[in-house]
Design an enzyme around this catalytic site. Structure first.
Site, PDB file in Angstrom:
ATOM      1  N   LYS A  69      16.262  45.921 -11.942  1.00  0.00           N
ATOM      2  CA  LYS A  69      16.074  47.344 -12.213  1.00  0.00           C
ATOM      3  C   LYS A  69      15.893  48.075 -10.890  1.00  0.00           C
ATOM      4  O   LYS A  69      15.198  47.589  -9.994  1.00  0.00           O
ATOM      5  CB  LYS A  69      14.864  47.605 -13.102  1.00  0.00           C
ATOM      6  CG  LYS A  69      14.715  49.089 -13.469  1.00  0.00           C
ATOM      7  CD  LYS A  69      13.586  49.334 -14.445  1.00  0.00           C
ATOM      8  CE  LYS A  69      12.234  49.351 -13.782  1.00  0.00           C
ATOM      9  NZ  LYS A  69      11.160  49.782 -14.686  1.00  0.00           N
ATOM     10  N   ARG A 112       8.826  49.797 -22.367  1.00  0.00           N
ATOM     11  CA  ARG A 112       8.301  48.471 -22.035  1.00  0.00           C
ATOM     12  C   ARG A 112       6.897  48.560 -21.448  1.00  0.00           C
ATOM     13  O   ARG A 112       6.076  47.667 -21.594  1.00  0.00           O
ATOM     14  CB  ARG A 112       9.258  47.691 -21.149  1.00  0.00           C
ATOM     15  CG  ARG A 112       9.593  48.240 -19.766  1.00  0.00           C
ATOM     16  CD  ARG A 112       8.483  47.999 -18.763  1.00  0.00           C
ATOM     17  NE  ARG A 112       8.941  47.838 -17.408  1.00  0.00           N
ATOM     18  CZ  ARG A 112       8.228  48.197 -16.358  1.00  0.00           C
ATOM     19  NH1 ARG A 112       7.046  48.806 -16.491  1.00  0.00           N
ATOM     20  NH2 ARG A 112       8.689  47.958 -15.140  1.00  0.00           N
ATOM     21  N   ASP A 225       0.353  52.121  -9.459  1.00  0.00           N
ATOM     22  CA  ASP A 225       1.559  51.298  -9.339  1.00  0.00           C
ATOM     23  C   ASP A 225       2.106  51.309  -7.915  1.00  0.00           C
ATOM     24  O   ASP A 225       3.264  50.985  -7.681  1.00  0.00           O
ATOM     25  CB  ASP A 225       2.641  51.774 -10.317  1.00  0.00           C
ATOM     26  CG  ASP A 225       3.065  53.215 -10.078  1.00  0.00           C
ATOM     27  OD1 ASP A 225       2.444  53.898  -9.219  1.00  0.00           O
ATOM     28  OD2 ASP A 225       4.015  53.667 -10.735  1.00  0.00           O
TER      29      ASP A 225
END
Length: 326
Positions: A69, A112, A225
């Site tokens: 990805k 997800r 993140d």
């Protein structure tokens, strides 16, 4: 040779939250069993534009699925009329290495990640949790709530965001699939009075204080993140059972990254990975009163597992556009 192109609309029509949860849980299990390959994310930082680009490859041997990805995070994008996060997923054949599909990964990423929160809460939150607190009311908060609604009988949703209008928009959207009481507040303390607290902000300073968290609370820490981001008072981590999605990745870009770097949390104080819990190697919640934290950084295995399911269903339904390759 042909490649299947799947647009964002194709992906949306081929992915329910229940399907995402199933794929992500299996991906975590493979990770916990050691049957997945997943190098840490690699980053390109665009300081001039206040954004970054990440590449995320993975191979799940048990699912015979591999791919990569490519995803950006540009916080100023909404002012430009485009999403903060946009992504593209490329699936390959493990046997030949040939690309087999390219698909929009923006909706898939949101789903997800919401699925990961649902899986973690299933193993770490108290059974019968009914009260959910959302700190942050953006796109990620929506799929977090969607995932939790698949897993728990939610009765009350508490929402806090710097934008009251965004909180109201989330509540209006959620009412279409979840009949619950929605309480909107401008005070972070109010959303901490929950069985499950979900944090989805881009904060680089702790927002949730230790004294606001009651015994028995489970926290899905989603927002951190990248290096330097944190949403929780490190004292919360010290008193909690901390479960990360991946040790290496969380250590440099998850909720634990700043406390680890500053010596406020020792590596040995991280309890386990969610994969180890899902695989049954270690127990999840064992006491009603313990505080649990899931540190979610977002793993490439989640993307590949979810994308493989999308690809299979799209093939079965005749969706997408076949493009010539070679």
């Amino acid at each position: 040779m042909e490649i299947l192109w799947l647009s964002e609309e194709d992906v949306k029509s081929s992915l329910t939250m229940a399907e995402a949860i199933s794929a992500v849980e299996e991906a975590f299990r493979e990770h916990g069993l050691g049957s997945a390959q997943m190098p840490p994310k690699s980053y390109l930082h665009y300081t001039k534009y206040q954004g970054d680009l990440r590449t995320m490859p993975a191979y799940l041997e048990g699912m015979d699925a591999t791919g990569v990805k490519v995803v950006n995070v540009h916080p100023e994008n909404p002012a430009r009329g485009i999403p903060t996060v946009m992504a593209l997923v490329v699936l390959h054949s493990p046997k030949t290495g040939a690309p087999i599909a390219v698909m929009g990964g923006t909706h898939l990423t949101e789903m997800r990640t919401g699925a990961a929160g649902a899986v973690a809460a299933r193993y770490l939150a108290r059974e019968g949790s009914r009260r959910v607190g959302l700190l942050g009311a953006g796109a990620q908060a929506r799929t977090q709530l969607l995932g939790l609604a698949e897993t728990f009988e939610i009765e009350t949703v508490l929402v806090a965001d710097i934008s009251i209008e965004r909180s109201r928009s989330l509540a209006g959207w959620a009412e279409r699939f979840l009949a619950a009481e929605y309480v909107i507040s401008s005070d972070i303390r109010d959303v901490c009075d929950a069985d499950i607290l979900v944090t989805t902000t881009p904060s680089r300073r702790p927002l949730v204080r230790e004294e606001w968290i009651s015994r028995g609370t489970h926290i899905n820490a989603i927002g951190a993140d990248a290096a330097g981001k944190e949403e929780l008072d490190p004292a919360i981590l010290k008193r909690s059972k901390v479960v990360v999605d991946d040790i290496v990745q969380a250590s440099h870009s998850g909720e634990v990254n700043v406390p680890l770097a500053e010596g406020l949390l020792a590596p040995g104080e991280i309890y386990a990975t969610i994969g180890e819990v899902v695989a049954g190697k270690v127990p999840g919640r064992v006491r009603e009163e313990e505080v649990t934290v899931f540190d979610s950084t977002g793993l490439a295995i989640q993307d590949v597992a979810t994308a493989m399911g999308v690809y299979s269903r799209a093939l079965a339904r005749g969706l997408g556009t076949k493009l010539p390759f070679l």
